[in-house]
Design a protein around this motif. Structure first.
Motif, PDB file in Angstrom:
ATOM      1  N   THR A 178      17.660  72.510 -46.497  1.00 45.48           N
ATOM      2  CA  THR A 178      16.578  73.303 -45.918  1.00 45.48           C
ATOM      3  C   THR A 178      15.609  72.417 -45.151  1.00 45.48           C
ATOM      4  OG1 THR A 178      16.746  74.903 -47.726  1.00 45.48           O
ATOM      5  CG2 THR A 178      14.739  74.955 -46.418  1.00 45.48           C
ATOM      6  N   ALA A 179      15.282  71.255 -45.697  1.00 44.59           N
ATOM      7  CA  ALA A 179      14.388  70.321 -45.007  1.00 44.59           C
ATOM      8  C   ALA A 179      14.991  69.886 -43.670  1.00 44.59           C
ATOM      9  CB  ALA A 179      14.115  69.112 -45.891  1.00 44.59           C
ATOM     10  N   SER A 191      23.068  68.184 -57.275  1.00 41.29           N
ATOM     11  CA  SER A 191      22.661  68.277 -55.883  1.00 41.29           C
ATOM     12  C   SER A 191      21.245  68.834 -55.807  1.00 41.29           C
ATOM     13  CB  SER A 191      23.632  69.204 -55.131  1.00 41.29           C
ATOM     14  OG  SER A 191      23.088  69.618 -53.900  1.00 41.29           O
ATOM     15  N   PHE A 192      20.536  68.469 -54.739  1.00 43.46           N
ATOM     16  CA  PHE A 192      19.206  69.018 -54.477  1.00 43.46           C
ATOM     17  C   PHE A 192      19.257  70.109 -53.411  1.00 43.46           C
ATOM     18  CE2 PHE A 192      18.253  65.054 -56.507  1.00 43.46           C
ATOM     19  CZ  PHE A 192      17.050  65.247 -57.162  1.00 43.46           C
ATOM     20  N   ALA A 193      20.441  70.565 -53.040  1.00 41.44           N
ATOM     21  CA  ALA A 193      20.591  71.563 -51.987  1.00 41.44           C
ATOM     22  C   ALA A 193      20.014  72.911 -52.408  1.00 41.44           C
ATOM     23  CB  ALA A 193      22.072  71.713 -51.621  1.00 41.44           C
ATOM     24  N   SER A 194      19.805  73.773 -51.432  1.00 44.22           N
ATOM     25  CA  SER A 194      19.210  75.078 -51.709  1.00 44.22           C
ATOM     26  C   SER A 194      20.085  75.926 -52.617  1.00 44.22           C
ATOM     27  CB  SER A 194      18.965  75.824 -50.393  1.00 44.22           C
ATOM     28  OG  SER A 194      20.171  75.944 -49.652  1.00 44.22           O
ATOM     29  N   TYR A 232       9.523  74.033 -58.855  1.00 46.19           N
ATOM     30  CA  TYR A 232      10.092  74.343 -60.169  1.00 46.19           C
ATOM     31  C   TYR A 232      11.068  75.517 -60.136  1.00 46.19           C
ATOM     32  CZ  TYR A 232       6.805  78.234 -60.231  1.00 46.19           C
ATOM     33  OH  TYR A 232       6.116  79.386 -59.913  1.00 46.19           O
ATOM     34  N   MET A 233      11.048  76.296 -59.030  1.00 42.53           N
ATOM     35  CA  MET A 233      11.946  77.441 -58.918  1.00 42.53           C
ATOM     36  C   MET A 233      13.322  77.053 -58.366  1.00 42.53           C
ATOM     37  SD  MET A 233      10.512  80.156 -60.108  1.00 42.53           S
ATOM     38  CE  MET A 233      11.440  81.499 -59.376  1.00 42.53           C
ATOM     39  N   ARG A 234      13.482  75.822 -57.971  1.00 46.41           N
ATOM     40  CA  ARG A 234      14.766  75.281 -57.540  1.00 46.41           C
ATOM     41  C   ARG A 234      14.929  73.934 -58.244  1.00 46.41           C
ATOM     42  NH1 ARG A 234      15.348  79.729 -55.758  1.00 46.41           N
ATOM     43  NH2 ARG A 234      16.275  80.377 -53.785  1.00 46.41           N
ATOM     44  N   VAL A 235      15.735  73.043 -57.680  1.00 47.39           N
ATOM     45  CA  VAL A 235      15.771  71.674 -58.193  1.00 47.39           C
ATOM     46  C   VAL A 235      14.500  70.985 -57.721  1.00 47.39           C
ATOM     47  CG1 VAL A 235      17.030  69.506 -58.283  1.00 47.39           C
ATOM     48  CG2 VAL A 235      18.275  71.659 -58.068  1.00 47.39           C
ATOM     49  N   ASN A 258      12.833  69.605 -51.021  1.00 48.46           N
ATOM     50  CA  ASN A 258      13.799  70.616 -50.603  1.00 48.46           C
ATOM     51  C   ASN A 258      13.744  71.849 -51.499  1.00 48.46           C
ATOM     52  OD1 ASN A 258      16.008  70.911 -48.545  1.00 48.46           O
ATOM     53  ND2 ASN A 258      17.170  71.448 -50.371  1.00 48.46           N
ATOM     54  N   GLY A 259      13.530  71.644 -52.797  1.00 51.17           N
ATOM     55  CA  GLY A 259      13.414  72.767 -53.709  1.00 51.17           C
ATOM     56  C   GLY A 259      12.230  73.641 -53.376  1.00 51.17           C
ATOM     57  N   ALA A 260      11.084  73.015 -53.071  1.00 51.97           N
ATOM     58  CA  ALA A 260       9.897  73.780 -52.701  1.00 51.97           C
ATOM     59  C   ALA A 260      10.136  74.567 -51.409  1.00 51.97           C
ATOM     60  CB  ALA A 260       8.709  72.841 -52.539  1.00 51.97           C
ATOM     61  N   LEU A 261      10.681  73.906 -50.393  1.00 55.16           N
ATOM     62  CA  LEU A 261      10.953  74.587 -49.125  1.00 55.16           C
ATOM     63  C   LEU A 261      11.941  75.731 -49.310  1.00 55.16           C
ATOM     64  CD1 LEU A 261      11.307  71.413 -46.882  1.00 55.16           C
ATOM     65  CD2 LEU A 261       9.444  73.082 -46.734  1.00 55.16           C
ATOM     66  N   SER A 262      13.013  75.475 -50.058  1.00 50.29           N
ATOM     67  CA  SER A 262      14.051  76.490 -50.256  1.00 50.29           C
ATOM     68  C   SER A 262      13.514  77.689 -51.018  1.00 50.29           C
ATOM     69  CB  SER A 262      15.241  75.884 -51.006  1.00 50.29           C
ATOM     70  OG  SER A 262      15.803  74.812 -50.295  1.00 50.29           O
ATOM     71  N   SER A 263      12.670  77.448 -52.022  1.00 48.07           N
ATOM     72  CA  SER A 263      12.132  78.565 -52.791  1.00 48.07           C
ATOM     73  C   SER A 263      11.212  79.420 -51.932  1.00 48.07           C
ATOM     74  CB  SER A 263      11.383  78.049 -54.025  1.00 48.07           C
ATOM     75  OG  SER A 263      10.145  77.471 -53.675  1.00 48.07           O
TER      76      SER A 263
END
Length: 455
Positions: A65-66, A140-143, A426-429, A433-438
């Motif tokens: 996502t980043a 993985s840290f992917a979305s 916290y809603m993703r990994v 990237n987790g923050a952006l994806s969430s």
């Protein structure tokens, strides 16, 4: 749809990506940010031609996502395979993530110092690497990461004990985590192994916008500028009969058709006293490290030639050192450099109450006591400028089982407060990237909800 109001609470990466996504769907939200400007832990700062990152500083290879947002916003990425020095057993050794046989032979002294060459060290290292490769599809840290599927109640410390990891190798595995997060042992094994696996499985390749991660939050804030109301802390999110009806700020209640709450997970219960009990319990598993960062502008390179950073994994008082201009030359004017000193958790908690000069003095002093050979670390009064950034809540670590618990939150809210959506690392990994994806995910769900209501 144009007459319906969506309020986003919090202007960090999650809130900004949510606002950006909604605007792409033709919906202009109202983003309420408590600070003077949006960006949260991803903010940057420009000082005398230098580009500084205040918080986050690196993307790993699965930050999908980043990467997409950087491309859409016209931010070129710089890739790097970083070389680090490690102070182990009273001497300095260097490593690179290159896993070739030639690299292994060249770094035999480092492998010995870091605990990989003893019979017990080789056995435990093999077990760790075998498990990481076997579960590579999850780490993985992917979305769309499946990391939550292997998150359980085992801590990282207990995981290392179960695999029989030697003390010297445990210091090696914990070293980078300790410099950034503090003590990783109490955190969940899945997230900590994802950090290690991301380095192993990608050959240590990292990426950054050419002027630092702060340039991404700056570009997102600019793209959403007319939707952002800064210096507006939210006091409460009002829920009536299972529906969010408004957001309370000082002197005003703003009516809304949907809310995206994009504040740190520890702050959500304060804003939403009417959360479902299961959601409140899940949020109770969220925790953050404390962080402190000193950034110094210099007219010379602080580290030995070719080094990107230096670690002191055996010293709790010494910071992680980074020469950001070594891998991001556009962040500094020609011939200049940027030295970052980062420290996490317990040591950061001790430093945060001190004034800026004292924090700088203590961290530089700890680094200089065991300075890398050939380095030119500045004295206490040297440097073109310096900045100190304090983060009471820096990186999301979580307790064992946090990822699995957070994965259930959307379903819990859908059955009780159907126009409330949570977004954050916290809603993703937990990561940028987790923050952006969430944020993207929450905004997509909101847009779909408004479309269904309109039709």
């Amino acid at each position: 749809m144009g007459t319906r109001r969506v309020v986003i609470v919090g202007g960090g990466f999650a809130g900004l990506s949510a606002a950006y996504t909604l605007m792409k769907r033709g919906i202009t939200p109202l983003l309420l940010e408590a600070e003077e400007r949006a960006g949260g832990r991803g903010r940057g700062e420009r000082v005398d031609g230098f580009s500084l990152d205040m918080g986050a500083f690196v993307f790993t290879s699965t930050y999908d996502t980043a990467f997409r947002l950087c491309e859409e916003l016209g931010l070129p990425l710089v890739g790097s395979t970083m070389k680090f020095g490690h102070h182990r057993g009273g001497r300095w050794v260097t490593t690179t993530p290159d896993q070739s046989l030639r690299s292994f032979v060249r770094h035999l002294p480092a492998a010995a110092a870091m605990g990989f060459l003893s019979p017990s060290g080789m056995r435990s290292a093999f077990r760790v690497m075998r498990e990481i490769r076997r579960q590579s599809a999850y780490l993985s840290f992917a979305s769309d990461s499946r990391l939550a599927e292997i998150d359980d109640e085992e801590s990282f410390g207990d995981y290392l004990k179960r695999l029989g990891v030697t003390e010297k190798l445990e210091v090696t595995l914990n070293g980078p985590l300790k410099m950034i997060l503090g003590d990783a042992a109490p955190a969940g094994q899945a997230l900590m192994r994802a950090y290690i696996g991301e380095t192993m499985l990608s050959g240590g390749r990292v990426y950054m916008p050419e002027r630092g991660i702060g340039s991404l939050s700056e570009a997102l804030a600019a793209a959403c500028s007319h939707a952002v109301r800064a210096s507006t802390p939210v006091r409460k999110i009002v829920v009536a009969e299972g529906t969010v009806t408004g957001v309370v700020v000082d002197g005003e209640t703003i009516e809304t058709d949907a809310v995206i709450c994009a504040v740190p997970g520890t702050k959500v219960p304060d804003l939403l006293p009417d959360l479902p009990p299961a959601t409140r319990r899940a949020l109770g598993t969220v925790s953050y490290s404390t962080g402190c960062r000193v950034v110094i502008g210099l007219d010379h390179s602080p580290l030995p030639p070719g080094w990107h950073g230096a670690l002191y994994p055996e010293d709790d008082d010494a910071p992680l050192l980074l020469d950001r201009s070594a891998f991001l030359p556009a962040c500094a004017p020609p011939g200049k450099s940027i030295l970052d000193l980062l420290i996490g958790r317990d040591r950061a908690k001790e430093l945060i109450p001190l004034d800026d000069d004292e924090i700088k003095r203590q961290l530089l002093g700890a680094a200089r006591r065991k300075a890398p050979p050939g380095s030119a670390l500045p004295g206490d009064d040297e440097g073109l400028f310096f900045r100190v950034y304090r983060w009471e809540e820096a990186l999301c670590m979580g307790t064992p089982g946090m990822l699995a618990a957070a994965a259930n939150i959307p379903g819990q809210l859908a059955g009780s407060i159907d126009n409330l959506f949570l977004a954050g690392d916290y809603m993703r990994v937990p990561s940028v990237n987790g923050a952006l994806s969430s944020g993207v995910s929450a905004a997509t769900e909101v847009a779909d909800l408004l479309v269904s209501r309109a039709s």
